[in-house]
Design a protein around this motif. Structure first.
Motif, short mmCIF file in Angstrom:
data_model
loop_
_atom_site.label_atom_id
_atom_site.label_comp_id
_atom_site.label_asym_id
_atom_site.label_seq_id
_atom_site.Cartn_x
_atom_site.Cartn_y
_atom_site.Cartn_z
N MET A 60 54.55 -62.89 -6.47
CA MET A 60 54.01 -63.67 -7.58
C MET A 60 52.88 -62.90 -8.25
SD MET A 60 52.10 -67.40 -7.59
CE MET A 60 53.51 -68.31 -7.03
N ASP A 61 52.78 -63.05 -9.56
CA ASP A 61 51.69 -62.43 -10.30
C ASP A 61 50.35 -62.93 -9.76
OD1 ASP A 61 50.62 -61.10 -12.90
OD2 ASP A 61 49.77 -63.12 -12.93
N PRO A 62 49.38 -62.01 -9.50
CA PRO A 62 48.11 -62.43 -8.91
C PRO A 62 47.39 -63.52 -9.71
CG PRO A 62 48.33 -60.05 -8.81
CD PRO A 62 49.48 -60.55 -9.62
N LYS A 63 47.41 -63.42 -11.03
CA LYS A 63 46.73 -64.44 -11.83
C LYS A 63 47.38 -65.80 -11.65
CE LYS A 63 44.88 -61.41 -15.44
NZ LYS A 63 44.86 -61.10 -16.89
N LEU A 64 48.71 -65.81 -11.58
CA LEU A 64 49.42 -67.07 -11.36
C LEU A 64 49.13 -67.61 -9.97
CD1 LEU A 64 51.39 -69.25 -12.22
CD2 LEU A 64 53.27 -67.75 -11.52
N GLN A 65 49.09 -66.71 -8.98
CA GLN A 65 48.79 -67.14 -7.62
C GLN A 65 47.41 -67.79 -7.54
OE1 GLN A 65 50.74 -67.16 -4.83
NE2 GLN A 65 49.03 -68.27 -3.92
N ASN A 66 46.43 -67.17 -8.18
CA ASN A 66 45.09 -67.76 -8.19
C ASN A 66 45.08 -69.11 -8.88
OD1 ASN A 66 43.37 -66.13 -6.70
ND2 ASN A 66 42.92 -64.77 -8.39
N ARG A 67 45.88 -69.25 -9.94
CA ARG A 67 45.94 -70.52 -10.65
C ARG A 67 46.55 -71.60 -9.74
NH1 ARG A 67 48.87 -69.04 -14.91
NH2 ARG A 67 47.03 -68.03 -15.79
N VAL A 68 47.61 -71.23 -9.01
CA VAL A 68 48.24 -72.17 -8.09
C VAL A 68 47.23 -72.61 -7.03
CG1 VAL A 68 49.96 -72.39 -6.25
CG2 VAL A 68 50.60 -71.35 -8.44
N GLN A 69 46.47 -71.67 -6.49
CA GLN A 69 45.50 -72.00 -5.46
C GLN A 69 44.37 -72.88 -6.03
OE1 GLN A 69 45.99 -71.58 -2.37
NE2 GLN A 69 47.83 -70.36 -2.66
N ARG A 70 43.93 -72.53 -7.22
CA ARG A 70 42.84 -73.31 -7.83
C ARG A 70 43.25 -74.76 -8.02
NH1 ARG A 70 40.40 -72.48 -13.97
NH2 ARG A 70 39.03 -74.29 -13.95
N TYR A 71 44.39 -74.98 -8.64
CA TYR A 71 44.81 -76.34 -8.90
C TYR A 71 45.22 -77.06 -7.61
CZ TYR A 71 44.73 -74.97 -13.81
OH TYR A 71 44.34 -74.53 -15.04
N GLU B 243 18.57 -67.62 1.76
CA GLU B 243 19.29 -67.84 0.51
C GLU B 243 20.78 -67.91 0.80
OE1 GLU B 243 20.45 -65.41 -3.60
OE2 GLU B 243 18.86 -64.63 -2.28
N VAL B 244 21.45 -68.90 0.25
CA VAL B 244 22.89 -69.04 0.43
C VAL B 244 23.54 -69.22 -0.95
CG1 VAL B 244 24.77 -70.34 1.50
CG2 VAL B 244 22.56 -70.14 2.68
N VAL B 245 24.55 -68.42 -1.23
CA VAL B 245 25.36 -68.58 -2.43
C VAL B 245 26.76 -68.94 -1.97
CG1 VAL B 245 26.29 -67.50 -4.50
CG2 VAL B 245 23.96 -66.93 -3.73
N ALA B 246 27.18 -70.17 -2.25
CA ALA B 246 28.48 -70.66 -1.82
C ALA B 246 29.44 -70.65 -3.01
CB ALA B 246 28.36 -72.07 -1.26
N THR B 247 30.60 -70.02 -2.84
CA THR B 247 31.55 -69.87 -3.93
C THR B 247 32.93 -70.35 -3.53
OG1 THR B 247 32.35 -67.65 -3.35
CG2 THR B 247 30.28 -67.78 -4.57
N ASP B 248 33.68 -70.80 -4.51
CA ASP B 248 35.07 -71.20 -4.28
C ASP B 248 35.82 -71.13 -5.60
OD1 ASP B 248 36.54 -72.80 -1.78
OD2 ASP B 248 37.46 -73.18 -3.72
N LEU B 249 37.14 -70.91 -5.49
CA LEU B 249 37.97 -70.85 -6.69
C LEU B 249 38.16 -72.23 -7.31
CD1 LEU B 249 39.73 -68.89 -8.40
CD2 LEU B 249 41.64 -69.47 -6.88
N SER B 250 38.09 -73.27 -6.50
CA SER B 250 38.29 -74.65 -6.95
C SER B 250 36.97 -75.27 -7.40
CB SER B 250 38.90 -75.49 -5.82
OG SER B 250 38.73 -76.87 -6.05
N GLN B 251 36.92 -75.73 -8.63
CA GLN B 251 35.70 -76.37 -9.11
C GLN B 251 35.43 -77.67 -8.36
OE1 GLN B 251 33.47 -75.07 -11.53
NE2 GLN B 251 32.23 -76.67 -10.54
#
Length: 272
Positions: free
Chosen positions: A1-12, A71-79
């Motif tokens: 799968m295209d990486p951008k599409l894969q990231n979109r699938v994971q995000r949603y 200091e902690v910076v917490a990140t995730d693909l999902s808003q």
């Protein structure tokens, strides 16, 4: 799968799972989270970036370990997950935690700024796991630590039939890569290839406890990696999937209604 599409699938997908994630996974994942933190050996005052923070369960532990001078910076693909983490940290008074939406394979943070970069059960979802490891390495200073935990081999995870059961109805786009990083030393090799030193790996077998059938189905279907696919099911199809999955784990059902399902985790640590 295209990486951008894969990231979109994971995000949603994780946006969809966010409201149910903790109901199913808070207890079963605790042993893996503790292993990650043990390997990280965090100290008061340290700076930490967390990739794929989810709902903030590990973020809270990280913040407690480094304390208010850290200091902690917490990140995730999902808003939605980022928002949950923010609310958790605000409720717990963890003012030294900041949150941001970003992908684990492209951490837009200051290079060489952190003492440690951590990722608890997130690298399995990244289209390019080596890129995620390299991004975490870039974030830490010389002498800084990178630590990540992933699920282990498919054959050692007694709940793994959820993927083919769902994929038989609608492609989840998760199964082909999910167990890759934790198999055959792949993640340790990614750490070494990224230029991390003293790479060490730890494999642990655990018995994942789900208090009842409802908690198990919540974790596996609407609070986990196939949540986006499940949203497309009709009630009839969902009932079929639930019954088929429960049959696949029937041998792990205790007399009191709990499910005690084997799971394997792999934690890898290295130093820049």
């Amino acid at each position: 799968m295209d990486p951008k599409l894969q990231n979109r699938v994971q995000r949603y997908g994780w946006d969809a799972a966010s409201a149910f994630y903790e109901d199913g996974w808070r207890v079963p994942l605790l042993p893996a989270q503790r292993a990650l933190l043990e390997f990280a050996s965090l100290k008061p005052g340290e700076r930490v970036v967390e990739a794929a923070c989810g709902s903030g369960l590990v973020t809270s532990m990280i913040a407690g370990a480094v304390g208010p001078y850290g200091e902690v910076v917490a990140t995730d693909l999902s808003q939605n997950m980022v928002d949950l983490t923010r609310r958790r940290c605000d409720a717990e008074g963890l003012a030294w935690v900041t949150t941001a939406r970003m992908s684990a394979d492209d951490l837009a943070v200051e290079a060489e700024h952190f003492d440690a970069a951590l990722c608890a059960l997130g690298i399995m979802y990244v289209p390019d796991p080596p890129a995620a490891v390299a991004s975490m390495r870039r974030a830490v200073r010389p002498g800084g630590r990178v630590v990540a935990t992933v699920w282990g081999e498919r054959r050692n995870c007694g709940w793994a039939e959820i993927f083919p059961i769902v994929d038989a109805r609608v492609a989840s786009e998760v199964c082909p890569m999910f167990f890759g990083p934790g198999t055959a030393g792949n993640l340790a090799r990614d750490f070494a290839a990224a230029g991390l030193n003293g790479v060490r790996a730890h494999c642990q077998q655990e018995e994942l406890e789900f208090r009842d059938e409802k908690a198990l189905l919540t974790a596996m279907l609407i609070g986990g990696p196939v949540a986006l696919a499940v949203k497309r099911f009709t009630p009839q199809v969902l009932a079929e999937v639930e019954n088929e999955f429960l049959a696949s784990v029937q041998d792990h059902r205790a007399a009191d209604g709990r499910y005690l399902i084997p799971g394997e985790f792999v934690t890898v640590a290295g130093m820049r």
